[in-house]
Design an enzyme around this catalytic site. Structure first.
Site, PDB file in Angstrom:
ATOM      1  CD  GLU A  20      -2.725  -1.244   2.242  1.00 40.93           C
ATOM      2  OE1 GLU A  20      -3.079  -0.291   3.580  1.00 40.93           O
ATOM      3  OE2 GLU A  20      -3.607  -2.331   2.630  1.00 40.93           O
TER       4      GLU A  20
ATOM      5  CD  GLU B  98      -4.222  -6.011   3.632  1.00 37.74           C
ATOM      6  OE1 GLU B  98      -4.737  -4.803   4.076  1.00 37.74           O
ATOM      7  OE2 GLU B  98      -2.829  -5.259   4.067  1.00 37.74           O
TER       8      GLU B  98
END
Length: 384
Positions: free
Chosen positions: A220, A312
């Protein structure tokens, strides 16, 4: 303003008739010029024809076998996954097994508590043991690393989310990766290499045990909330390539399948460093869409066909919608805690994000692979 740009927010399926589009307040802000609704391009089946070899040509046989399985499955099946610190005997896995009759095929674990700036304060981990246990039971393992900044760079060493416990967040440290990468911070570079070496030791334990790892470091990044993304794309790209070089060439790890999870085209390090493109998506509660817009965005990062995965997620996607939209993520990996369990006692399944009926439906779907449906990966036909 002269800085408007087109942004695809979502891909939805409309039934014949009238519809109302509504813009609702959430968090942050935007200046909205217009909304355009148009027919989306269909995903070609050729999207799932991944012919590339692993970026590490010295990969172990078991690693090549796992990658071969992932490629063979891609476009036909989606592999079930679950983040769970407790491993196969963790509460998330137990809750899913009790509800569906089977475990997820893929276990997600975190190497966070092997980081020197956490072990210095008494943290310890059994993630490696949990990974070996699950792999020996026929499962697939994926690892991430919430990398705590070195202790010397933390604003606070308090045992809280604002101290060492949350040392991977940008807000909690002054670790400037740009200065490390451009040579201004030699001390930081030494500590960075030290940390990578420590994580390499743990990954080497897995290699010696014959366990291939779907490895998702520096995740991320483009969001900026973790220190490895806080200095911008250039510094991050240097760090990503440095990590690849040190783990592969300096520490000699050959059991890693590399997942890049930068989530923005400007942060893509190049095809020679990426086996899988990962997107992390938390769409809200009881949102079971295929997340087509993010899949299509991920396709734009490179012209080379790479596996694309839901690395995720909160809610799971509805298998029917995945097939309908031809959006076949390689696997999903639901995050742990509240996304599966009720907070009180953490031992009962929670429907806060994915309802029981949807989970059961997914685990029974012919296009979804659970643990008992995995082949014998250690004897799988050897791919490239």
């Amino acid at each position: 303003p002269d800085n408007f740009s087109d942004y695809t927010v979502c891909a939805v399926t409309f039934k014949k008739g009238s519809h109302t589009l509504t813009v609702k307040k959430s968090w942050g802000w935007i200046e909205l010029d217009k909304i355009t609704v148009k027919t989306g391009a269909k995903i070609s089946n050729s999207t799932y024809n991944v012919t590339s070899s692993l970026v590490n040509r010295n990969a172990t046989a078991n690693t090549k076998k796992l990658y071969s399985f992932l490629k063979d499955s891609y476009g036909k099946y989606v592999i079930t996954g679950q983040q769970c610190d407790g491993g196969i005997n963790g509460n998330e896995f137990k809750a899913i097994k009790n509800l569906t009759g089977d475990y997820p095929a893929l276990l997600g674990l975190d190497l966070m508590d092997y980081t020197p700036s956490r072990t210095a304060f008494g943290a310890s981990s059994s993630a490696v043991e949990k990974a070996i246990e699950f792999a020996n039971k026929g499962g697939i393992v994926t690892l991430c690393w919430h990398w705590n900044a070195p202790t010397e760079y933390l604003y606070s060493t308090a045992n809280s989310s604002d101290g060492w416990w949350g040392g991977f967040y940008t807000k909690n440290s002054k670790f400037d990766i740009a200065k490390v990468m451009n040579g201004q911070d030699a001390k930081g570079k030494k500590l960075l290499d030290r940390d990578i070496k420590e994580i390499a030791k743990q990954l080497k334990r897995l290699e010696k045990a014959g366990v291939p790892v779907i490895w998702r470091p520096l995740h991320e990044a483009s969001g900026g909330w973790f220190w490895w993304g806080a200095s911008g794309a250039d510094a991050y790209l240097q760090l990503y390539k440095l990590m690849y070089d040190r783990l592969t060439n300096v520490h000699g790890l050959n059991n890693l399948i590399w997942v890049w999870n930068g989530q923005d085209a400007a942060w893509y390090p190049g095809d020679e460093y990426v086996d899988i493109i990962g997107e992390d998506i938390y769409p809200g509660k009881h949102v079971y869409t295929s997340q087509a817009a993010r899949f299509i965005k991920a396709l734009s990062y490179t012209d080379t066909r790479k596996l694309i995965t839901l690395s995720e997620n909160g809610c799971i996607p509805d298998p029917e919608q995945l097939v309908r939209d031809n959006i076949m993520w390689s696997y999903w990996c639901v995050w742990e805690g509240e996304f599966v369990l009720k907070a009180a006692g953490f031992n009962n399944y929670s429907e806060q994000y994915t309802e029981k009926n949807m989970l059961k439906k997914a685990y029974k779907s012919d296009t979804v692979i659970t643990r008992k449906e995995l082949p014998d990966l250690r004897n799988y036909p050897l791919g490239d």
